[in-house]
Enzyme design. Sequence first.
Site, PDB file in Angstrom:
ATOM      1  N   ASP A   1       9.265   2.465  -0.566  1.00  0.00           N
ATOM      2  CA  ASP A   1       8.288   3.170   0.265  1.00  0.00           C
ATOM      3  C   ASP A   1       8.572   2.766   1.715  1.00  0.00           C
ATOM      4  OD1 ASP A   1       6.141   3.819   1.847  1.00  0.00           O
ATOM      5  OD2 ASP A   1       4.608   3.131   0.440  1.00  0.00           O
TER       6      ASP A   1
ATOM      7  N   LYS B   1       4.681   9.842   8.169  1.00  0.00           N
ATOM      8  CA  LYS B   1       4.465  10.446   9.494  1.00  0.00           C
ATOM      9  C   LYS B   1       5.648  10.479  10.460  1.00  0.00           C
ATOM     10  CE  LYS B   1       2.046   6.301   8.836  1.00  0.00           C
ATOM     11  NZ  LYS B   1       1.028   6.021   7.846  1.00  0.00           N
TER      12      LYS B   1
ATOM     13  N   TYR C   1       0.858  -1.181   0.000  1.00  0.00           N
ATOM     14  CA  TYR C   1       0.000   0.000   0.000  1.00  0.00           C
ATOM     15  C   TYR C   1       0.895   1.232   0.000  1.00  0.00           C
ATOM     16  CZ  TYR C   1      -3.508   3.362   1.669  1.00  0.00           C
ATOM     17  OH  TYR C   1      -4.346   4.436   1.807  1.00  0.00           O
TER      18      TYR C   1
END
Length: 429
Positions: A238, A266, A143
């Site tokens: 990622d 984050k 994802y």
Amino acid sequence: MFDRSKALFERAQEFIPGGVNSPVRAFKAVGGTPVFFKEAKGSVLKDEDGNEYIDYVASWGPMILGHAYPPVIQAVQQAAEKSTSFGAPTEIEIKLAELIQKMVPGLESIRMVNSGTEACMSAIRVARGYTGKNKIVKMEGCYHGHADSFLIKAGSGALTFGTPNSPGVTPGTAQDTLTTSFNDLEHITKLFEENKDEIAAVILEPVPGNMGCIPPNKGYLEGLRKLCDEHNVVLIFDEVMCGFRIAAGGAQELYGVEADLVCYGKIIGAGLPVGAFGGKKEVMSVIAPLGPVYQAGTLSGNPLAMHAGYTLLSELHRNPEIYADLDEKSESLEEGLHGVFESYDITYSMNRVGSMLGIFFTDTKVTDFASATTTDVELFKKFFHGLLKRGVYFPPSAYESLFLSHSLTEEMIDKTIIAADETLEEIQK
Ligand code: HOZ
């Protein structure tokens, strides 16, 4: 026990689609009412009904030193007093970029954005602009946020809710995303041959955390690196979840493989809304204002986020023993859970990379999307709720990784193992 959370959830559904601002937290995957949180300190979460939980979500990663970490709070407060946004350059952006460059192997240039989604979608635009090619390859079950190109065989909430290929993504966009299986070098080699001179980038979570936690097989990342070099394809890691977590330099440090571009989320803002992507100067130099590939944002490099991130990452950089300690704590949870599952004769498979842990109720070794989805979701739901009512907060989906924080104590881990034991005893009654 959850009266106020229930009332809040009902109220939320009047105004917010599904009552939540991100699908996984709606608890659809586990049933019941989502817990509404009020505050947290270290590894202890407190909900609106006053219940306390030991936290294994850590805001999906960034709370690596625990919630409301005092130096981070202080940095945010001090920054806020000087303005919450300038929409213009500040020195702290340079300091954070310099620090990240010291921590991450091979990273020469970095651009701040506002989320992991933004980082990944910008990285593939850069890869396309740099190579002049259109197609990208992603791994099933990985994802990379919710940009159109990634919602093809996606993980996380998209997988959990049975919409890995989202409506709203045009066939034109979908046709440029090729998919392959994580840990399968043979298939991607074939894809490269079938799409000669058309592939701009390969994007993957080097340690997927959005279909549980799955480590790369030995030689897999090296194999991808070689393949991308041979075909002039940009390799994008990622590391939104595993960056600065499985090692200070993330997967690139842990596995000794350098990507061309790396995406973060984050953790770069210590939990504030931030993302970033960076990598080789040659590739990054196509971005505006240096080059023609456009990418921008008023809140990019926001002072609150930059100060928070600089404080957290400085701490991780200064104290590498944090990682050894986190590893020990994570091993202790892993061992404890092995003991409990075995004593109840549960069929399961567990993966751990540092402080990321994946629990699957299956007899299959989990190495990719196909094996991850053999997990017994019904058993996971019962396990999740048994833990929840005993004060332990696991991710509310069978397809998400656990994230451990340095603020967890041995006592909390023992309590978690006891809660798991009691839960399984209850389930098997
Ligand atoms: N996509 C996140 C986990 N992989 C969940 C985000 C959220 O619901 O807050």
